[in-house]
Design a protein around this motif. Structure first.
Motif, PDB file in Angstrom:
ATOM      1  N   THR A  31       0.820  -1.217   0.000  1.00  0.00           N
ATOM      2  CA  THR A  31       0.000   0.000   0.000  1.00  0.00           C
ATOM      3  C   THR A  31       0.848   1.259   0.000  1.00  0.00           C
ATOM      4  OG1 THR A  31      -1.727  -1.198   1.205  1.00  0.00           O
ATOM      5  CG2 THR A  31      -1.845   1.204   1.242  1.00  0.00           C
ATOM      6  N   GLY A  32       1.978   1.226   0.697  1.00  0.00           N
ATOM      7  CA  GLY A  32       2.822   2.397   0.794  1.00  0.00           C
ATOM      8  C   GLY A  32       2.597   3.166   2.086  1.00  0.00           C
ATOM      9  N   PRO A  33       3.171   4.355   2.199  1.00  0.00           N
ATOM     10  CA  PRO A  33       3.161   5.092   3.474  1.00  0.00           C
ATOM     11  C   PRO A  33       1.778   5.420   4.020  1.00  0.00           C
ATOM     12  CG  PRO A  33       4.760   6.043   1.948  1.00  0.00           C
ATOM     13  CD  PRO A  33       3.975   5.041   1.164  1.00  0.00           C
ATOM     14  N   VAL A  34       0.781   5.560   3.154  1.00  0.00           N
ATOM     15  CA  VAL A  34      -0.567   5.881   3.640  1.00  0.00           C
ATOM     16  C   VAL A  34      -1.059   4.825   4.624  1.00  0.00           C
ATOM     17  CG1 VAL A  34      -2.989   6.055   2.924  1.00  0.00           C
ATOM     18  CG2 VAL A  34      -1.247   7.288   1.671  1.00  0.00           C
ATOM     19  N   PHE A  35      -0.573   3.597   4.484  1.00  0.00           N
ATOM     20  CA  PHE A  35      -1.060   2.507   5.326  1.00  0.00           C
ATOM     21  C   PHE A  35      -0.920   2.822   6.817  1.00  0.00           C
ATOM     22  CE2 PHE A  35      -0.664  -1.499   7.604  1.00  0.00           C
ATOM     23  CZ  PHE A  35      -1.778  -2.173   7.156  1.00  0.00           C
ATOM     24  N   ASP A  36       0.094   3.573   7.186  1.00  0.00           N
ATOM     25  CA  ASP A  36       0.312   3.904   8.590  1.00  0.00           C
ATOM     26  C   ASP A  36      -0.467   5.137   9.040  1.00  0.00           C
ATOM     27  OD1 ASP A  36       2.026   1.774   9.096  1.00  0.00           O
ATOM     28  OD2 ASP A  36       3.792   2.875   8.408  1.00  0.00           O
ATOM     29  N   HIS A  37      -1.310   5.686   8.171  1.00  0.00           N
ATOM     30  CA  HIS A  37      -2.026   6.932   8.489  1.00  0.00           C
ATOM     31  C   HIS A  37      -3.456   6.879   7.961  1.00  0.00           C
ATOM     32  CE1 HIS A  37       1.922   8.487   9.568  1.00  0.00           C
ATOM     33  NE2 HIS A  37       2.356   8.057   8.402  1.00  0.00           N
ATOM     34  N   LEU A  38      -4.185   5.819   8.344  1.00  0.00           N
ATOM     35  CA  LEU A  38      -5.531   5.601   7.825  1.00  0.00           C
ATOM     36  C   LEU A  38      -6.646   5.941   8.804  1.00  0.00           C
ATOM     37  CD1 LEU A  38      -5.023   2.179   5.994  1.00  0.00           C
ATOM     38  CD2 LEU A  38      -5.272   4.418   4.937  1.00  0.00           C
ATOM     39  N   ASP A  39      -6.312   6.355  10.014  1.00  0.00           N
ATOM     40  CA  ASP A  39      -7.358   6.519  11.018  1.00  0.00           C
ATOM     41  C   ASP A  39      -8.233   7.740  10.736  1.00  0.00           C
ATOM     42  OD1 ASP A  39      -6.292   8.930  12.564  1.00  0.00           O
ATOM     43  OD2 ASP A  39      -4.573   7.587  12.635  1.00  0.00           O
ATOM     44  N   SER A  40      -9.368   7.799  11.417  1.00  0.00           N
ATOM     45  CA  SER A  40     -10.343   8.861  11.166  1.00  0.00           C
ATOM     46  C   SER A  40      -9.857  10.232  11.604  1.00  0.00           C
ATOM     47  CB  SER A  40     -11.681   8.524  11.840  1.00  0.00           C
ATOM     48  OG  SER A  40     -12.293   7.416  11.213  1.00  0.00           O
ATOM     49  N   ALA A  41      -8.902  10.294  12.522  1.00  0.00           N
ATOM     50  CA  ALA A  41      -8.340  11.594  12.889  1.00  0.00           C
ATOM     51  C   ALA A  41      -7.587  12.206  11.709  1.00  0.00           C
ATOM     52  CB  ALA A  41      -7.413  11.455  14.097  1.00  0.00           C
ATOM     53  N   GLN A  42      -6.926  11.372  10.920  1.00  0.00           N
ATOM     54  CA  GLN A  42      -6.293  11.866   9.696  1.00  0.00           C
ATOM     55  C   GLN A  42      -7.359  12.276   8.679  1.00  0.00           C
ATOM     56  OE1 GLN A  42      -3.051  12.260   8.830  1.00  0.00           O
ATOM     57  NE2 GLN A  42      -1.897  11.149  10.396  1.00  0.00           N
ATOM     58  N   THR A  43      -8.426  11.477   8.570  1.00  0.00           N
ATOM     59  CA  THR A  43      -9.475  11.782   7.606  1.00  0.00           C
ATOM     60  C   THR A  43     -10.212  13.069   7.972  1.00  0.00           C
ATOM     61  OG1 THR A  43      -9.707   9.407   7.209  1.00  0.00           O
ATOM     62  CG2 THR A  43     -11.459  10.807   6.388  1.00  0.00           C
ATOM     63  N   VAL A  44     -10.290  13.397   9.251  1.00  0.00           N
ATOM     64  CA  VAL A  44     -10.839  14.696   9.666  1.00  0.00           C
ATOM     65  C   VAL A  44     -10.091  15.820   8.966  1.00  0.00           C
ATOM     66  CG1 VAL A  44     -10.881  16.331  11.600  1.00  0.00           C
ATOM     67  CG2 VAL A  44     -11.859  14.048  11.879  1.00  0.00           C
ATOM     68  N   GLN A  45      -8.775  15.711   8.904  1.00  0.00           N
ATOM     69  CA  GLN A  45      -7.980  16.757   8.257  1.00  0.00           C
ATOM     70  C   GLN A  45      -8.205  16.770   6.742  1.00  0.00           C
ATOM     71  OE1 GLN A  45      -6.806  18.793  10.261  1.00  0.00           O
ATOM     72  NE2 GLN A  45      -6.819  17.584  12.148  1.00  0.00           N
ATOM     73  N   ALA A  69     -11.664  -2.104   4.117  1.00  0.00           N
ATOM     74  CA  ALA A  69     -11.085  -1.066   4.970  1.00  0.00           C
ATOM     75  C   ALA A  69     -11.030  -1.483   6.430  1.00  0.00           C
ATOM     76  CB  ALA A  69     -11.837   0.241   4.816  1.00  0.00           C
ATOM     77  N   THR A  70     -10.912  -2.776   6.704  1.00  0.00           N
ATOM     78  CA  THR A  70     -10.715  -3.215   8.087  1.00  0.00           C
ATOM     79  C   THR A  70      -9.562  -2.491   8.777  1.00  0.00           C
ATOM     80  OG1 THR A  70     -11.676  -5.380   7.619  1.00  0.00           O
ATOM     81  CG2 THR A  70     -10.277  -5.237   9.544  1.00  0.00           C
ATOM     82  N   PRO A  71      -8.470  -2.125   8.053  1.00  0.00           N
ATOM     83  CA  PRO A  71      -7.404  -1.392   8.737  1.00  0.00           C
ATOM     84  C   PRO A  71      -7.846  -0.062   9.316  1.00  0.00           C
ATOM     85  CG  PRO A  71      -7.024  -1.453   6.382  1.00  0.00           C
ATOM     86  CD  PRO A  71      -8.097  -2.440   6.675  1.00  0.00           C
ATOM     87  N   VAL A  72      -8.831   0.576   8.693  1.00  0.00           N
ATOM     88  CA  VAL A  72      -9.360   1.821   9.253  1.00  0.00           C
ATOM     89  C   VAL A  72     -10.029   1.529  10.589  1.00  0.00           C
ATOM     90  CG1 VAL A  72     -10.964   3.728   8.895  1.00  0.00           C
ATOM     91  CG2 VAL A  72      -9.668   2.809   6.951  1.00  0.00           C
ATOM     92  N   PHE A  73     -10.848   0.489  10.630  1.00  0.00           N
ATOM     93  CA  PHE A  73     -11.512   0.102  11.862  1.00  0.00           C
ATOM     94  C   PHE A  73     -10.484  -0.204  12.950  1.00  0.00           C
ATOM     95  CE2 PHE A  73     -13.164  -3.135  14.727  1.00  0.00           C
ATOM     96  CZ  PHE A  73     -14.383  -2.597  15.121  1.00  0.00           C
ATOM     97  N   CYS A  74      -9.456  -0.960  12.614  1.00  0.00           N
ATOM     98  CA  CYS A  74      -8.442  -1.310  13.610  1.00  0.00           C
ATOM     99  C   CYS A  74      -7.717  -0.082  14.137  1.00  0.00           C
ATOM    100  CB  CYS A  74      -7.427  -2.289  13.011  1.00  0.00           C
ATOM    101  SG  CYS A  74      -8.108  -3.887  12.512  1.00  0.00           S
ATOM    102  N   ALA A  75      -7.568   0.936  13.288  1.00  0.00           N
ATOM    103  CA  ALA A  75      -6.889   2.164  13.706  1.00  0.00           C
ATOM    104  C   ALA A  75      -7.749   3.014  14.625  1.00  0.00           C
ATOM    105  CB  ALA A  75      -6.486   2.982  12.475  1.00  0.00           C
TER     106      ALA A  75
END
Length: 476
Positions: free
Chosen positions: A165-179, A341-347
């Motif tokens: 996936t690349g670097p985005v994989f470590d920054h998938l949580d909803s706090a990032q999506t808020v931005q 998008a299970t990784p989003v849920f886990c984050a």
């Protein structure tokens, strides 16, 4: 090995609450007709946003966005951003395929805008080995060795998905999506945000209101997630209770409706027979003749999915058909894939489980709470998140300074139970306005004129429903 959009978990550092989103300039979006739009009129674009909002000058990726312009430009109020559910739903697909989920009046007065959240659809999707995904272990664990094997598998999958996936994989949580959402507001040239979030999109909306309370114009949170539920046990119990409530409503409906295909039968006994056949691998999948339907798919796809739209007649007909079918020779069933998008849920959800003993205790809680619905999706998600770091864990919502926010929920919602909506409205305090739909289903803002008019008046004129507002159920 084939690469497909898949599941995993998220690692990374928490971000500063208001990191750099306002640096995106108004007019930064270049719209063009969407390619292969099912319904003409949709426009698509890409908005470049940082991979990590804690480092806004670092690497970027393209956030896929789409819009449909207000049908009456002279009466246009502005843009309304739709926060898709899931996690894993594509907001772009929602817009491109048509926006019938909103009333004609909302479509007349607003440009409807949505996006693919990071890690989803065309926004740098999470990509994993198809072979590795196909080897996902069952959430039915029998001993500590199974628990340890699941932890090891999750770790391998995280590493694989991160590499693909690349670097985005470590920054998938909803706090990032808020931005990302704040960047989209700025790029659209809206001084304040008009937002409609559905299901998982309510977590995003509530967290936006918490982060940028004075940049909210109006916000509808429909079918509400309560991100303050901190314990694994409480989360799983509440999810099981909501699902079982919908099954109970289905049984009541069928008993009262002579048109129900199971009317006059012991529905729970018929259903239990199907559960037993699915456990033995003897229940044929109606959609795949000759193939056994797994217990998890019977529960989550055949039943729970139909509860979303309160499709009781269709469910009854399906159950009757499966009950009348001939048993297959007993055979093993495959483990169904989890949402991409299970990784989003886990984050976003810290749901720790110490060991097999605690895990089996949690399964017992779910089975006692939802005796008709074993192997519900939430326990599978919890198993998939074992060992995962969580960058945006649960916390109590505070949105001091936000304007009134409309919190809408059905009394009988199979996925986001009514108690969650009550809790979120209370956490919002004076900003929380609860609108109750006295019916069934997941999503209810256009369920009859009472609901539709209340939501329209709020979004367009900022008229808040009176405290304790309730709308009657429409016929089902």
């Amino acid at each position: 090995m084939a690469a497909v959009t898949g599941i995993a978990t998220v690692a990374g550092l928490a971000i500063a609450p208001q990191a750099g989103a306002a640096t995106v300039a108004a007019g930064a979006v270049r719209w063009a007709p969407c390619v292969s739009a099912d319904t003409p009129g949709a426009e698509c674009a890409t908005l470049e946003v940082p991979v990590d909002w804690a480092h806004p000058d670092g690497a970027t990726f393209g956030l896929a966005i789409a819009r449909r312009k207000a049908t009456d430009p002279d009466a246009r109020v502005g843009s309304m951003v739709f926060g898709p559910g899931g996690p894993g739903d594509s907001g772009v697909e929602r817009v491109v395929g048509g926006i019938s989920r909103f009333s004609p009046e909302v479509r007349r007065r607003f440009d409807i805008v949505s996006f693919d959240p990071r890690g989803v659809g065309d926004s740098n999707p999470v990509t994993c080995s198809g072979d590795l995904l196909a080897g996902r272990p069952s959430a039915e664990l029998s001993n500590q060795a199974d628990f340890d094997a699941t932890l090891a598998y999750n770790s391998r999958l995280r590493a694989d998905c991160r590499a693909r996936t690349g670097p985005v994989f470590d920054h998938l949580d909803s706090a990032q999506t808020v931005q990302d959402l704040e960047a989209l507001r700025a790029a659209l040239g809206e001084g304040r945000l008009t937002f409609h979030g559905s299901s998982y999109g309510t977590l995003l909306g509530a967290q936006y209101a918490e982060t940028y309370p004075r940049r909210v114009r109006s916000m509808v949170l429909e079918s509400v997630i309560d991100h303050s539920v901190t314990s694994t046990r409480d989360f799983l119990r509440s999810e099981a209770a909501s699902a079982q409530d919908s099954f109970d409503e289905f049984v009541k409906w069928c008993a009262a409706q002579s048109s129900c295909a199971l009317h006059g039968h012991d529905i729970r006994a018929v259903w239990q027979g199907l559960l037993d056949r699915a456990r033995r691998g003897e229940l044929e999948d109606p959609a795949k003749p000759g193939t056994a339907l797994s217990l998890a798919d019977l529960v989550n796809k055949s039943a729970l999915k139909r509860f979303y739209g309160a499709d009781y007649a269709e469910l009854a007909t399906s159950i009757a058909g499966m009950a009348a079918s001939s048993p297959l020779p007993a055979s093993p069933t495959s483990v169904a894939p989890l949402p991409p998008a299970t990784p989003v849920f886990c984050a976003d959800w810290h749901l720790p489980v110490r060991d097999y003993q605690e895990y089996t205790s949690l399964v017992g809680v779910m089975n006692r709470t939802a005796p008709d619905l074993p192997q519900l999706l939430p326990i599978q998600m919890a198993a998939a998140c074992l060992g995962a770091p969580t960058t945006n864990p649960q916390h109590r919502l505070t949105a001091h300074g936000a304007p009134p926010i409309l919190v809408s929920n059905a009394l009988h919602d199979p996925a986001t139970g009514y108690p969650w909506a009550v809790s979120v409205a209370r956490q919002l305090g004076r900003s929380g306005a609860l609108l109750t739909y006295e019916g069934r289903g997941h999503g209810s803002v256009t369920s009859g004129p009472c609901m539709e008019n209340a939501v329209d008046d709020y979004l367009i004129d900022l008229t808040v429903p009176p405290r304790g507002a309730r709308c009657p159920a429409t016929s089902s």
